[in-house]
Design a protein around this motif. Structure first.
Motif, short mmCIF file in Angstrom:
data_model
loop_
_atom_site.label_atom_id
_atom_site.label_comp_id
_atom_site.label_asym_id
_atom_site.label_seq_id
_atom_site.Cartn_x
_atom_site.Cartn_y
_atom_site.Cartn_z
N LEU A 110 -43.88 14.35 35.90
CA LEU A 110 -44.04 15.80 36.82
C LEU A 110 -43.42 16.39 36.89
O LEU A 110 -43.20 17.52 35.93
N LEU A 111 -41.80 15.84 36.87
CA LEU A 111 -40.97 16.55 37.29
C LEU A 111 -40.01 17.29 36.23
O LEU A 111 -39.61 18.42 36.18
N ALA A 112 -39.73 15.92 35.12
CA ALA A 112 -39.55 16.13 34.07
C ALA A 112 -40.36 17.47 33.46
O ALA A 112 -39.78 18.02 32.16
N ALA A 113 -41.70 16.94 32.91
CA ALA A 113 -42.33 18.33 32.50
C ALA A 113 -42.51 20.12 32.99
O ALA A 113 -42.13 20.78 32.21
N GLU A 114 -41.91 19.82 34.01
CA GLU A 114 -41.65 21.42 34.52
C GLU A 114 -40.64 22.18 34.44
O GLU A 114 -40.20 22.80 33.94
N ALA A 116 -38.67 20.75 31.71
CA ALA A 116 -39.07 21.62 30.18
C ALA A 116 -39.04 23.01 30.06
O ALA A 116 -39.43 23.26 29.32
N ALA A 117 -40.40 22.99 31.08
CA ALA A 117 -40.69 24.32 30.55
C ALA A 117 -40.29 24.98 30.68
O ALA A 117 -40.31 26.58 31.12
N ARG A 118 -39.56 24.98 31.69
CA ARG A 118 -38.10 25.90 32.23
C ARG A 118 -36.94 26.29 31.69
O ARG A 118 -36.46 27.59 31.39
N SER A 119 -36.71 25.10 30.53
CA SER A 119 -35.52 25.39 30.27
C SER A 119 -34.77 26.63 28.80
O SER A 119 -36.30 27.11 28.68
N LEU A 120 -34.88 27.12 28.46
CA LEU A 120 -34.44 27.79 27.79
C LEU A 120 -33.34 27.47 26.77
O LEU A 120 -32.05 26.48 26.84
N GLY A 122 -30.43 26.82 24.78
CA GLY A 122 -29.42 26.31 25.26
C GLY A 122 -29.39 26.16 26.61
O GLY A 122 -27.70 26.18 26.71
N LEU A 123 -30.17 25.91 27.37
CA LEU A 123 -29.57 26.03 28.95
C LEU A 123 -30.77 25.90 29.32
O LEU A 123 -32.09 25.51 29.51
N PRO A 124 -30.81 23.98 29.56
CA PRO A 124 -31.50 22.99 29.05
C PRO A 124 -31.89 23.17 31.49
O PRO A 124 -30.57 22.59 31.64
N ALA A 125 -33.27 23.15 31.69
CA ALA A 125 -33.10 22.72 32.92
C ALA A 125 -32.82 21.33 33.51
O ALA A 125 -33.88 20.71 32.49
N VAL A 126 -32.65 21.38 35.04
CA VAL A 126 -32.64 19.69 35.06
C VAL A 126 -33.52 19.34 35.67
O VAL A 126 -33.73 20.20 36.84
N ALA A 127 -34.20 18.44 35.25
CA ALA A 127 -35.22 18.39 36.39
C ALA A 127 -34.78 17.03 38.02
O ALA A 127 -33.55 16.68 37.32
N SER A 128 -35.10 17.71 38.85
CA SER A 128 -35.29 17.91 40.24
C SER A 128 -35.25 15.88 40.43
O SER A 128 -35.91 15.53 40.23
N GLY A 129 -34.14 15.61 41.18
CA GLY A 129 -34.15 13.94 41.99
C GLY A 129 -35.17 13.93 43.15
O GLY A 129 -35.19 12.84 43.42
N ILE A 149 -45.97 23.91 40.92
CA ILE A 149 -45.48 23.12 39.97
C ILE A 149 -46.80 22.25 39.25
O ILE A 149 -47.22 22.48 37.99
N LEU A 150 -47.93 21.86 40.39
CA LEU A 150 -48.99 21.14 39.97
C LEU A 150 -49.91 22.72 39.18
O LEU A 150 -50.83 22.48 38.32
N ALA A 151 -50.03 24.08 39.69
CA ALA A 151 -50.53 24.79 38.76
C ALA A 151 -50.11 24.80 37.24
O ALA A 151 -51.00 25.02 36.68
N ARG A 152 -49.32 24.84 37.00
CA ARG A 152 -48.74 25.00 35.63
C ARG A 152 -49.34 23.64 35.09
O ARG A 152 -49.02 23.66 34.18
N ALA A 153 -48.60 22.80 35.96
CA ALA A 153 -49.05 21.49 34.94
C ALA A 153 -50.09 21.85 34.11
O ALA A 153 -50.67 20.67 33.19
N ARG A 154 -51.59 21.70 35.16
CA ARG A 154 -52.80 21.80 34.85
C ARG A 154 -53.07 23.02 33.25
O ARG A 154 -53.79 22.89 32.43
#
Length: 268
Positions: A110-114, A116-120, A122-129, A149-154
């Motif tokens: 879930l966090l990895a997909a979130e 990835a969706a926020r990545s630009l 050349g500027l990949p977002a890092v998943a929260s640990g 996060i859940l709304a965007r996943a749906r």
């Protein structure tokens, strides 16, 4: 010649309308991608079978693996599913485009997909640990952030470029998150929709109840932490009628794990 298109936009119950006919009608209002990706279509697989007749208060549904339990409104049709993560259960009142579903998303995915969706580019977002081994939902994210996060996943899962708004997100004191969503659905022909129903927008209202659980690891071994949730939704005009309270009750009745096992024992 000159005949108006079929009354594809009326989702009200009709004695001569079958669930599939209603969904095909909905496809004339919504763009093709949104219609095909809708969970309603997934629920109408060849394996779909009517749920047991429900009492006025609804029917108790107990997962075959005793993972979860919930009560669905009477008249809903359930599909048989065997997934261990993702969408575990779907039932619907298809003439009214009302759906109850249960999802289970591994926290790490879930966090990895979130991220990835926020990545630009050349500027990949890092998943929260923070959610690697959560002991509670609050360890993953604050309530409103987790709801978003859940709304965007749906929205991603359903396709069609949807963008849901979180209208409420409140911890219930029992370790669960109770939330509400509002989603504007794309309409291919607003003029025709207005002619048929007197509205130019289709808005879906959703109630959700979220818990922390676990699902089998895709790689085998120990189970992994997962965000599990029940979702209950319908069009806004039906929500404001009789369906809204029934769907909110369905989401609120959701239990995962040990509470679900207790429901199994009490039903025997």
């Amino acid at each position: 010649p000159g005949a108006h298109p079929p009354t594809a936009h009326s989702l009200a119950p009709h004695p001569s309308r079958c669930p599939m006919c209603t969904l095909l009608a909905l496809g004339a209002v919504l763009p093709r991608r949104s219609f095909l990706a809708a969970p309603l279509a997934a629920a109408l697989s060849p394996a779909a079978a009517p749920a047991a007749p429900a009492p006025a208060s609804g029917a108790l549904v107990i997962d075959g693996a005793s993972r979860f339990s919930l009560t669905v409104p009477r008249g809903f049709v359930a599909s048989k599913r065997s997934a261990s993560q993702g969408t575990l259960y779907v039932a619907g009142d298809f003439p009214r485009a009302a759906v109850v579903s249960v999802t289970a998303w591994p926290v790490s995915e879930l966090l990895a997909a979130e991220a990835a969706a926020r990545s630009l580019p050349g500027l990949p977002a890092v998943a929260s640990g923070a959610g690697a081994s959560p002991a509670a939902l609050a360890d993953i994210a604050p309530p409103e952030e987790l709801a978003r996060i859940l709304a965007r996943a749906r929205d991603r899962e359903q396709g069609g470029g949807l963008s849901s708004e979180v209208t409420a997100a409140t911890p219930d004191g029992a370790g669960r998150l109770v939330l509400s969503l509002s989603t504007e659905l794309p309409v291919a022909n607003p003029d025709e929709l207005e002619r048929q129903r007197g509205i130019r927008r289709l808005v879906r209202r959703t109630a959700g109840t979220v818990s922390l659980g676990s699902v089998p690891s895709p790689a085998g071994g120990a189970p992994v932490a997962a965000v599990v949730a029940a979702w209950a939704s319908c069009l806004a005009e039906d929500w404001d009628g009789q369906l809204g309270p029934q769907l909110r009750d369905a989401a609120d009745s959701f239990r995962w794990g040990e509470p679900a096992a207790a429901a199994v024992a009490s039903s025997n």
